[in-house]
Design a protein around this motif. Structure first.
Motif, PDB file in Angstrom:
ATOM      1  N   PHE A  94     -12.067 -15.456   1.432  1.00 45.44           N
ATOM      2  CA  PHE A  94     -10.982 -14.482   1.451  1.00 45.44           C
ATOM      3  C   PHE A  94     -10.706 -13.925   2.854  1.00 45.44           C
ATOM      4  N   HIS A  95      -9.494 -13.438   3.017  1.00 46.46           N
ATOM      5  CA  HIS A  95      -9.080 -12.738   4.237  1.00 46.46           C
ATOM      6  C   HIS A  95      -8.528 -11.375   3.831  1.00 46.46           C
ATOM      7  N   PHE A  96      -9.083 -10.311   4.406  1.00 40.64           N
ATOM      8  CA  PHE A  96      -8.599  -8.952   4.169  1.00 40.64           C
ATOM      9  C   PHE A  96      -7.326  -8.794   5.002  1.00 40.64           C
ATOM     10  N   VAL A  97      -6.186  -8.949   4.368  1.00 44.90           N
ATOM     11  CA  VAL A  97      -4.899  -8.966   5.082  1.00 44.90           C
ATOM     12  C   VAL A  97      -4.509  -7.594   5.591  1.00 44.90           C
ATOM     13  N   LYS A  98      -4.476  -6.611   4.665  1.00 44.09           N
ATOM     14  CA  LYS A  98      -4.031  -5.272   5.060  1.00 44.09           C
ATOM     15  C   LYS A  98      -4.238  -4.288   3.908  1.00 44.09           C
ATOM     16  N   ILE A  99      -4.018  -3.021   4.212  1.00 42.77           N
ATOM     17  CA  ILE A  99      -3.886  -1.986   3.190  1.00 42.77           C
ATOM     18  C   ILE A  99      -2.409  -1.635   3.156  1.00 42.77           C
ATOM     19  N   ASN A 100      -1.767  -1.802   2.013  1.00 45.26           N
ATOM     20  CA  ASN A 100      -0.320  -1.587   1.959  1.00 45.26           C
ATOM     21  C   ASN A 100       0.043  -0.103   1.854  1.00 45.26           C
ATOM     22  N   PHE A 101       1.340   0.172   1.761  1.00 44.11           N
ATOM     23  CA  PHE A 101       1.818   1.565   1.749  1.00 44.11           C
ATOM     24  C   PHE A 101       1.378   2.321   0.498  1.00 44.11           C
ATOM     25  N   ARG A 102       0.946   1.588  -0.517  1.00 50.33           N
ATOM     26  CA  ARG A 102       0.424   2.227  -1.729  1.00 50.33           C
ATOM     27  C   ARG A 102      -1.087   2.431  -1.653  1.00 50.33           C
ATOM     28  N   LYS A 103      -1.645   2.191  -0.469  1.00 50.34           N
ATOM     29  CA  LYS A 103      -3.090   2.315  -0.225  1.00 50.34           C
ATOM     30  C   LYS A 103      -3.899   1.290  -1.029  1.00 50.34           C
ATOM     31  N   GLN A 104      -3.281   0.143  -1.302  1.00 45.99           N
ATOM     32  CA  GLN A 104      -3.959  -0.934  -2.013  1.00 45.99           C
ATOM     33  C   GLN A 104      -4.416  -1.991  -1.005  1.00 45.99           C
ATOM     34  N   ILE A 110      -7.999 -17.780   0.769  1.00 44.51           N
ATOM     35  CA  ILE A 110      -7.716 -18.887   1.681  1.00 44.51           C
ATOM     36  C   ILE A 110      -7.958 -20.237   1.012  1.00 44.51           C
ATOM     37  N   LEU A 111      -9.003 -20.313   0.207  1.00 43.24           N
ATOM     38  CA  LEU A 111      -9.375 -21.580  -0.408  1.00 43.24           C
ATOM     39  C   LEU A 111      -8.365 -22.031  -1.465  1.00 43.24           C
ATOM     40  N   HIS A 112      -7.813 -21.079  -2.228  1.00 44.55           N
ATOM     41  CA  HIS A 112      -6.887 -21.428  -3.305  1.00 44.55           C
ATOM     42  C   HIS A 112      -5.435 -21.066  -2.996  1.00 44.55           C
ATOM     43  N   ASP A 113      -5.206 -20.560  -1.789  1.00 43.12           N
ATOM     44  CA  ASP A 113      -3.855 -20.231  -1.319  1.00 43.12           C
ATOM     45  C   ASP A 113      -3.128 -19.278  -2.268  1.00 43.12           C
ATOM     46  N   GLU A 114      -3.771 -18.126  -2.531  1.00 42.47           N
ATOM     47  CA  GLU A 114      -3.184 -17.095  -3.386  1.00 42.47           C
ATOM     48  C   GLU A 114      -3.404 -15.723  -2.752  1.00 42.47           C
ATOM     49  N   LYS A 115      -2.627 -14.740  -3.197  1.00 40.10           N
ATOM     50  CA  LYS A 115      -2.822 -13.364  -2.739  1.00 40.10           C
ATOM     51  C   LYS A 115      -3.195 -12.484  -3.922  1.00 40.10           C
ATOM     52  N   PHE A 116      -4.054 -11.488  -3.650  1.00 44.32           N
ATOM     53  CA  PHE A 116      -4.501 -10.572  -4.690  1.00 44.32           C
ATOM     54  C   PHE A 116      -4.432  -9.137  -4.194  1.00 44.32           C
ATOM     55  N   VAL A 117      -4.098  -8.241  -5.107  1.00 51.60           N
ATOM     56  CA  VAL A 117      -4.134  -6.806  -4.833  1.00 51.60           C
ATOM     57  C   VAL A 117      -5.349  -6.253  -5.555  1.00 51.60           C
ATOM     58  N   LEU A 118      -6.238  -5.583  -4.826  1.00 54.40           N
ATOM     59  CA  LEU A 118      -7.449  -5.051  -5.454  1.00 54.40           C
ATOM     60  C   LEU A 118      -7.158  -3.766  -6.226  1.00 54.40           C
ATOM     61  N   SER A 119      -7.937  -3.565  -7.270  1.00 52.88           N
ATOM     62  CA  SER A 119      -7.861  -2.316  -8.021  1.00 52.88           C
ATOM     63  C   SER A 119      -8.166  -1.144  -7.095  1.00 52.88           C
ATOM     64  N   LYS A 120      -7.513  -0.023  -7.317  1.00 49.23           N
ATOM     65  CA  LYS A 120      -7.760   1.163  -6.479  1.00 49.23           C
ATOM     66  C   LYS A 120      -9.188   1.675  -6.635  1.00 49.23           C
ATOM     67  N   GLU A 121      -9.872   1.205  -7.675  1.00 45.16           N
ATOM     68  CA  GLU A 121     -11.285   1.569  -7.857  1.00 45.16           C
ATOM     69  C   GLU A 121     -12.150   0.891  -6.799  1.00 45.16           C
TER      70      GLU A 121
END
Length: 206
Positions: A94-104, A110-121
């Motif tokens: 994985f690559h930690f891309v950024k924290i977005n404006f919603r603080k997510q 990288i391996l599967h070429d997908e993006k994920f938004v982590l739970s705020k928990e």
């Protein structure tokens, strides 16, 4: 601590003692053989143990191919949807891309070429933007949770890792993916042992 972490702690409490102790020892020996040995006094030793724990639960298979997580799901009558989430855990680079404006936290797989938004928990992760790491993601009820076992890799190897991950992805083999990810852990430990060498000279793939 989120509820996924609570389940992991329960697994580790129940399935590392008694009849499982010898299994844990043999799994640890195999893991060290596959990824290398790390000194206990290093600052990364705790994260290394967390990474082993996750591998022991979700990836290590006995001779009958059963995993510890399979025993836990069966023995504790885990909810079918949660069981499905545990069976389909995403072990990847994985690559930690950024924290977005919603603080997510936004992660790129990288391996599967997908993006994920982590739970705020998961907002208290010991990671920084632009970190590259091997880890495991659990997706449940439209939320994504990153497990504690995270192996960070030198940032300067990002392009090398991205190129190699693309080659592995084309093989469409879970076995090859796991070999690749364990190799990355091995190269990370090697880079710690040879700190005087440039990481690009260590992260070499034939």
């Amino acid at each position: 601590m989120n509820f996924i972490d609570e389940h992991i702690e329960k697994v580790l409490k129940v399935y590392t003692e008694g009849e499982y102790y010898d299994l844990l020892k043999s799994a640890k020996d195999l893991y060290i053989n596959l990824t290398g040995k790390m000194d206990e006094d290093t600052s990364e030793y705790e994260s290394r143990m967390n990474t082993f724990n996750d591998w022991f639960i979700f990836n290590f298979r006995r001779e009958d191919t059963r995993r510890v997580i399979d025993d836990y799901i069966q023995d504790h009558s885990i909810d079918p949807e949660l069981a499905k989430s545990f069976h389909n855990i995403n072990y990847s680079l994985f690559h930690f891309v950024k924290i977005n404006f919603r603080k997510q936290i936004i992660l790129k797989d990288i391996l599967h070429d997908e993006k994920f938004v982590l739970s705020k928990e998961d907002c208290n992760l010991a990671l920084l933007e632009d970190d590259v790491f091997v880890g495991r993601l659990v997706s449940h009820e439209s939320k994504n949770y990153l497990l504690k076992g995270v192996c960070t890799l030198p940032r300067e190897t990002f392009n090398i890792l991205k190129k190699q991950a693309k080659k592995i992805r084309k093989l469409s083999s879970i076995e090859e993916e796991e070999k690749f990810l364990l190799l990355l852990e091995k190269l990370k430990i090697k880079s710690l042992h040879y700190g005087h060498l440039n990481s690009e000279k260590i992260f070499i793939f034939n």
